[in-house]
Design a protein around this motif. Structure first.
Motif: not given
Lengths: 282, 363
Positions: A198, A201-202, A268, A271, A274, A280
């Motif tokens: 995660p 991805a962020t 995405f 993500y 998020t 995150a």
């Protein structure tokens, strides 16, 4: 029994109000996008005669055909993909390794080094620009892809984010893996890194978007037209759009430039939400 | 596989703070040993030192007469079940169990065979393709044990593995662990601060306090003949009754006299006892409730705890000292009643000023 009824009624009203607000904000956000797409589908001459012609037919794909056929936009897109992709990949690799190091390894000067990394967050790019330009001139890095990628690899935010994320993973997992006969790199690669997905991805999304939209450093480093990134290339056409290429053509380029971002977002989306909501940390 | 474990004169400091001091212990092959003690006594640190997750400042740890304290955790041939289970969240149960075997280059066929056997023992073949997040607490616990079993270790280490389970599941898992030990015949070391777990699981209990071992013994030795006042107070619920007493050592066996004049004739040999103050100790089940005037002392009932098979009676003596006695499950005693307390001299204990315990001669 009346109190809960009032409460439910009040909540329903609140929900409706929120929905109305969301719809309004969505319109505010999406209207310019639709405006750009509408302009890109209009003939330049017609737009110059009447900007309101965007609201009625005829519409044409001529601007897109011109964009794909006559300009350097493909080269700029290619450059942007190489730079944004390379920078994202490099940032993820370096930030993950550094984050793991800061979070899990005990070595002399670790805390001082981490503070130095954090200082990087406070140093504006403009402050180091002249020195960086000089160094890159000497090394002949200007007008190269690595010249555009390298400065972004010193990603203080990425190191900080990954450090915090690795710290949040229970150390028992490392210990269990040690008892499972795993070496340090295997623990990093097989046990911990997958758990940071995660955060990866962020960080990857923000890095990619930032690199894709970056204008400042490419404007300085890429002076040859075939090394322009999309942002610099697009800007270079704006100086004469009114005389030669026209607003419809410019908007077609803008749509073309924005499409990859849209694709990234679609893939995405979860993500990004998020990341933006600040959740995150799992 | 099973192993003798020998711990010799081990010391451990965290910075300036001593955690373990000159600790020695022998664990026999196939033994189920429980480290019992309050938080911060060093029991988990000792377990982690055996596992290799903490270094040893000085001293030696050997398995089957081979020193292992210099070896990395993975080379010691032991498996550990963590309090948090420490399952790899992104791997399936099968992959969790396979990971350690893959790391030593074991063939896929052997790995699969071991996983299937462990899954059969733990009755969890249907869980193998799930991820830890899809399992209940009890199932995760099973997987953690399964991950240990497949390694066929020389010894199993358990670091408070039941503390995250609810009361019912804890009881059931405790039983399953005992059965597992009988089935695998492996050396097992179990850390807990829960005396019930220690009493029910252990072949021998190592009671630890304040960086040292207080006593090593079977559960009944620990319970009936505690070596120190700490052990006597820590093991058993309710805690042992303690009363400050002066001793009359004129006879062969000593008599303890309380401040309110109550006298209890113990069966503890007088001449082994020293001068100075002593503490008299006795467990609640050794203080039956009798009619007022019929026991060693009288007290007024303040609290009753009905446990079903017996009733705990909290009575206040004349000098303000509270004593917990025991009556039948269907006791007619009520709060405010005056009752008699009959102290069983055979089951009495005395503790000197250093905390050392003295007991009646063994029958």
């Amino acid at each position: 029994m009346s109190a809960p009824a009032v409460s439910i009624k009040g909540r329903a009203f609140g929900d409706h109000l929120l929905l109305a607000l969301v719809i309004l904000l969505s319109i505010v956000m999406i209207a310019p996008v639709l405006w750009v797409i509408g302009l890109s589908l209009k003939d330049n001459a017609e737009l110059m005669a009447d900007p309101n012609s965007v609201f009625h037919a005829p519409y044409t794909l001529k601007n897109y055909i011109n964009t794909l056929g006559t300009s350097s936009v493909f080269i700029w897109v290619r450059n942007s993909i190489i730079v944004a992709g390379g920078l994202t990949l490099g940032t993820l690799i370096l930030s993950s390794l550094a984050g793991y190091g800061f979070a899990r390894l005990n070595f002399p000067g670790r805390n001082i080094l981490f503070i130095i990394v954090l200082f990087g967050l406070a140093v504006p790019e403009q402050a180091v620009l002249v020195a960086r330009h000089q160094i890159f001139s000497v090394l002949k890095f200007h007008n190269t892809h690595h010249g555009l990628i390298l400065p972004g690899l010193s990603a203080s935010f990425g190191v900080f984010l990954m450090t915090q994320y690795f710290k949040a993973i229970p150390k028992e997992l490392d210990e269990a893996a040690m008892l499972d006969n795993a070496g340090r790199f295997r623990i990093f690669w097989k046990v911990l890194l997958p758990l940071t997905l995660p955060a990866q991805a962020t960080l990857g999304i923000f890095t990619f978007l930032g690199a894709w939209n970056d204008y400042f450093w490419p404007l300085i480093s890429a002076t040859k037209k075939d090394m322009f990134t999309l942002t610099v290339g697009m800007a270079s056409t704006q100086t004469n759009f009114a005389q030669s290429e026209g607003i419809g053509f410019l908007m077609a380029q803008a749509v073309f430039a924005g499409a990859p971002i849209l694709i990234v977002y679609l893939f995405f989306q979860k993500y990004i939400v998020t990341a933006v909501s600040g959740a995150a940390v799992r | 596989m099973t192993a003798d474990i020998e711990i010799r004169n081990v010391n451990k400091h965290f910075g300036a703070m001593a955690v373990l001091e000159d600790l020695s212990l022998s664990i026999k092959a196939r033994e189920f040993i429980v480290f019992l003690g309050p938080s911060g006594c060093g029991k988990s640190t000792l377990l982690r030192m055996i596992a290799g997750l903490e270094t040893v400042d000085s001293g030696e740890i050997a398995i089957n007469n081979e020193r292992i304290d210099h070896l990395p955790p993975g080379k010691r041939g032991i498996a550990m079940v963590f309090q948090s289970y420490a399952l790899y969240p992104h791997m399936t149960v099968r992959d969790n169990m396979a990971f350690g075997l893959e790391n030593i280059g074991m063939s896929r066929e052997v790995i699969d065979a071991r996983i299937n056997e462990a899954a059969r023992i733990l009755e969890m073949p249907h869980l193998l393709e799930r991820k830890p997040g899809q399992l209940s607490g009890g199932q995760r616990q099973r997987v953690a044990i399964g991950r240990a079993i497949v390694k066929e270790p020389k010894a199993f280490l358990f670091d408070e593995p039941l503390s995250n389970l609810d009361a019912a599941l804890r009881t059931r898992t405790r039983l399953e662990l005992a059965q597992l030990h009988q089935r695998l015949h492996s050396t097992m070391i179990f850390v807990t601060h829960d005396q019930v777990e220690a009493m029910t699981l252990a072949d021998r209990i190592v009671v630890m306090n304040n960086r040292k071992i207080e006593q090593i013994g079977t559960p009944m030795e620990i319970y009936e003949r505690p070596a120190t006042k700490f052990v006597a107070g820590f093991v058993g619920a309710p805690a042992m009754n303690f009363v400050e007493a002066t001793l009359d050592r004129s006879a062969e066996n000593a008599a303890a006299r309380f401040a309110d004049g109550t006298s209890v004739q113990t069966e503890i040999v007088s001449n082994q006892l020293s001068d100075g103050k002593h503490t008299f100790g006795i467990r609640s089940e050794d203080v039956p409730i009798v009619a007022a005037g019929q026991g060693n002392a009288d007290g007024v009932v303040e609290v009753l705890e009905r446990l079903g098979e017996r009733t705990l009676v909290y009575a206040r003596l004349g000098d303000g000292q509270q004593i917990v006695g025991s009556d039948a499950g269907n006791s007619r005693v009520a709060v405010g009643h005056k009752v008699g307390l009959a102290f069983d001299g055979q089951k009495s204990h005395l503790f000197d000023e250093t905390g050392r315990a003295w007991h009646a001669r063994e029958a």
